[in-house]
Design a protein around this motif. Structure first.
Motif, PDB file in Angstrom:
ATOM      1  N   PRO A   1       0.831  -1.211   0.000  1.00  0.00           N
ATOM      2  CA  PRO A   1       0.000   0.000   0.000  1.00  0.00           C
ATOM      3  C   PRO A   1       0.866   1.262   0.000  1.00  0.00           C
ATOM      4  CG  PRO A   1      -0.734  -1.528   1.683  1.00  0.00           C
ATOM      5  CD  PRO A   1       0.544  -2.068   1.146  1.00  0.00           C
TER       6      PRO A   1
ATOM      7  N   ASP B   1      -0.763   5.415  -8.443  1.00  0.00           N
ATOM      8  CA  ASP B   1      -0.865   4.601  -7.235  1.00  0.00           C
ATOM      9  C   ASP B   1      -1.061   3.138  -7.624  1.00  0.00           C
ATOM     10  OD1 ASP B   1      -1.135   3.731  -4.639  1.00  0.00           O
ATOM     11  OD2 ASP B   1      -3.196   4.443  -4.426  1.00  0.00           O
TER      12      ASP B   1
ATOM     13  N   SER C   1      -1.039   0.609  -5.275  1.00  0.00           N
ATOM     14  CA  SER C   1      -1.373  -0.109  -4.041  1.00  0.00           C
ATOM     15  C   SER C   1      -2.259  -1.317  -4.324  1.00  0.00           C
ATOM     16  CB  SER C   1      -2.117   0.812  -3.071  1.00  0.00           C
ATOM     17  OG  SER C   1      -1.315   1.903  -2.722  1.00  0.00           O
ATOM     18  N   GLY C   2      -1.858  -2.461  -3.773  1.00  0.00           N
ATOM     19  CA  GLY C   2      -2.683  -3.650  -3.863  1.00  0.00           C
ATOM     20  C   GLY C   2      -2.544  -4.456  -5.139  1.00  0.00           C
TER      21      GLY C   2
END
Length: 67
Positions: free
Chosen positions: A43, A51, A53-54
């Motif tokens: 994250p 981004d 994240s994940g």
């Protein structure tokens, strides 16, 4: 100079700690085996302002990655 060439070809060079790699081996239908790794992006990770994240991906393990 290296940063400029990465921007021109559209790829980002990212170093990820080994803790985020989960190695595994695959076997093809003709019996060949390949070392691969699932890469789980932690994250808060941004690459080129995006981004990630994940996200997870499956990559071939290179000799450099084995070190």
């Amino acid at each position: 100079m290296a940063e400029q060439s990465n921007q021109q070809n559209g790829f980002a060079h990212v170093k990820i700690p080994a803790a985020f790699l989960h190695p595994h081996t695959i076997t093809t239908n003709d019996g060949r085996t390949f070392d691969k790794a699932f890469v789980h992006i932690p994250p808060g990770t941004k690459v080129n302002g995006v981004d990630l994240s994940g996200y997870s991906c499956d990559v071939f393990v290179s000799d450099y990655m084995r070190q």
